[in-house]
Design an enzyme around this catalytic site. Structure first.
Site, PDB file in Angstrom:
ATOM      1  CG  ASN A  11      -1.736   1.233   1.374  1.00  0.00           C
ATOM      2  OD1 ASN A  11      -1.856   1.996   0.418  1.00  0.00           O
ATOM      3  ND2 ASN A  11      -2.314   1.445   2.544  1.00  0.00           N
ATOM      4  CD1 TRP A  12       3.894   1.077  -2.705  1.00  0.00           C
ATOM      5  CD2 TRP A  12       3.812   2.096  -4.693  1.00  0.00           C
ATOM      6  NE1 TRP A  12       4.712   0.376  -3.563  1.00  0.00           N
ATOM      7  CE2 TRP A  12       4.667   0.988  -4.791  1.00  0.00           C
ATOM      8  CE3 TRP A  12       3.604   2.884  -5.828  1.00  0.00           C
ATOM      9  CZ2 TRP A  12       5.337   0.652  -5.982  1.00  0.00           C
ATOM     10  CZ3 TRP A  12       4.256   2.553  -7.009  1.00  0.00           C
ATOM     11  CH2 TRP A  12       5.114   1.447  -7.081  1.00  0.00           C
ATOM     12  CE  LYS A  13      -0.116   3.519   4.708  1.00  0.00           C
ATOM     13  NZ  LYS A  13      -0.113   3.730   6.143  1.00  0.00           N
ATOM     14  CG  HIS A  71      -5.908   2.303   5.010  1.00  0.00           C
ATOM     15  ND1 HIS A  71      -5.464   3.318   5.815  1.00  0.00           N
ATOM     16  CD2 HIS A  71      -4.918   1.389   4.961  1.00  0.00           C
ATOM     17  CE1 HIS A  71      -4.245   3.030   6.229  1.00  0.00           C
ATOM     18  NE2 HIS A  71      -3.887   1.858   5.729  1.00  0.00           N
ATOM     19  CD  GLU A  99      -3.661  -2.129   7.543  1.00  0.00           C
ATOM     20  OE1 GLU A  99      -2.530  -2.382   7.140  1.00  0.00           O
ATOM     21  OE2 GLU A  99      -4.257  -1.086   7.258  1.00  0.00           O
ATOM     22  CB  SER A 140       4.747  -1.084  12.439  1.00  0.00           C
ATOM     23  OG  SER A 140       4.327   0.228  12.728  1.00  0.00           O
ATOM     24  N   GLY A 172       2.768  -0.855   4.420  1.00  0.00           N
ATOM     25  CA  GLY A 172       2.633   0.550   4.045  1.00  0.00           C
ATOM     26  C   GLY A 172       3.994   1.185   3.835  1.00  0.00           C
ATOM     27  N   GLY A 173       4.467   1.903   4.847  1.00  0.00           N
ATOM     28  CA  GLY A 173       5.713   2.676   4.732  1.00  0.00           C
ATOM     29  C   GLY A 173       6.878   1.885   4.139  1.00  0.00           C
TER      30      GLY A 173
HETATM   31  P1  PGA Z   1       2.495   0.763   7.764  1.00  0.00           P
HETATM   32  O1  PGA Z   1       1.076   0.943   7.075  1.00  0.00           O
HETATM   33  O2  PGA Z   1       3.082  -0.523   7.251  1.00  0.00           O
HETATM   34  O3  PGA Z   1       3.284   1.981   7.329  1.00  0.00           O
HETATM   35  O4  PGA Z   1       2.266   0.729   9.235  1.00  0.00           O
HETATM   36  C1  PGA Z   1       0.201  -0.123   6.912  1.00  0.00           C
HETATM   37  C2  PGA Z   1      -1.088   0.395   6.353  1.00  0.00           C
HETATM   38  O5  PGA Z   1      -1.484   1.507   6.757  1.00  0.00           O
HETATM   39  O6  PGA Z   1      -1.712  -0.238   5.488  1.00  0.00           O
END
Ligand code: PGA
Length: 265
Positions: A8-10, A103, A177, A223, A244-245
């Site tokens: 998930n590149w956001k 999300h 999540e 995370s 995500g990150g």
């Molecule tokens: P994160 O994000 O891995 O940066 O915690 C996960 C997400 O929000 O889908």
């Protein structure tokens, strides 16, 4: 067992060149793994503006057949006046196969209600997209509701899936999540597999009671890094992870894939 890694590149990366760089690194990694990489399935959910380009890259090279395209959001209606939205039919025309629904950043930062999430989930199913439905409590503080975060999770599950048929719920991937574990939440800390499994149990029980479903597929997100991905993927109840990150940090993401290949094979 084949595991799914959803990136998930956001709202990242800043440029198309950087997006291409991430995919090139993954492509190089997959070509170095040969048959072992068959144990992996990948889904890339880029920002909408990069979707078309990412779709082209995914059709070529070692990413073909191993990586699929996802979207981060979907409009609740298929047509009509909806400023800023992107419809299910538009996504499918671009080759999108998965879509993230509900999300926590959309629920909590953008005010998306359970009702809107539910309508978007129905839009995804109507357009034959595979929904990646995000559920998770904001804190582990007790109450409200009266039953604390566990009841919050039960209520969120019921409201998110309201009015669906069991077959439709069975087509969803459920991403647990916890919001307090998402890397951008101040003070975030990753959940542990043992604790995440308890939450998955709560969601599973609610779905089993409402829909008689026993075999829901769960992902964990929050995370995920190269340090903890192995522990989550080693748990049979998790079909994969939502990253995500770390998914826009190409060195870290390739390390995550390396660990995922070893756990899966
Ligand atoms: P994160 O994000 O891995 O940066 O915690 C996960 C997400 O929000 O889908």
């Amino acid at each position: 067992m084949k595991k799914l890694i959803v990136a998930n590149w956001k709202m990242n990366p800043a440029t198309l060149a950087e997006a291409q760089g991430i995919l090139e690194s993954v492509d190089d990694f997959l070509s170095s793994q040969e048959a072992r990489a068959e144990e992996l399935s990948l889904v890339f959910c880029p920002p909408f503006v990069f979707t078309e380009e990412v779709a082209k890259i995914l059709q070529s090279s070692h990413l073909a057949h191993r990586a699929q395209l996802g979207a981060q959001d979907i409009a609740m209606d298929d047509t009509g006046a909806m400023t800023g939205e992107v419809s299910g039919p538009m996504l499918t025309k671009l080759g999108v196969q998965y879509v993230i629904i509900g999300h926590s950043e959309r629920r909590w930062k953008l005010g998306e209600s359970d009702d809107v999430v539910n309508k978007k989930l129905k839009a995804a199913l109507r357009n034959e997209l595979i929904p990646i439905v995000c559920l998770g409590e904001r804190t582990r503080n007790t109450g409200p509701p009266a039953g604390g975060w566990q009841d919050f999770l039960r209520q969120q599950t019921t409201a998110t899936f309201a009015g669906l048929l069991a077959d439709d719920v069975g087509r969803c991937l459920v991403a647990y999540e916890p919001v307090w574990a998402i890397s951008t939440t101040p003070g975030a800390r990753p959940d542990t597999p043992v604790s995440a499994l308890q939450s998955v149990g709560i969601i599973r029980d609610r779905l089993a009671t409402s829909y008689k479903l026993q075999a829901t597929s769960f992902l964990y997100g929050g995370s995920i890094t190269a340090v903890n991905v192995g522990a989550f993927l080693a748990v049979p109840e998790f079909s994969g992870v939502l990253v995500g990150g770390a998914s826009v940090n190409k060195e870290e993401f390739v390390k995550i894939l390396g660990i995922a290949v070893s756990v899966s094979s």
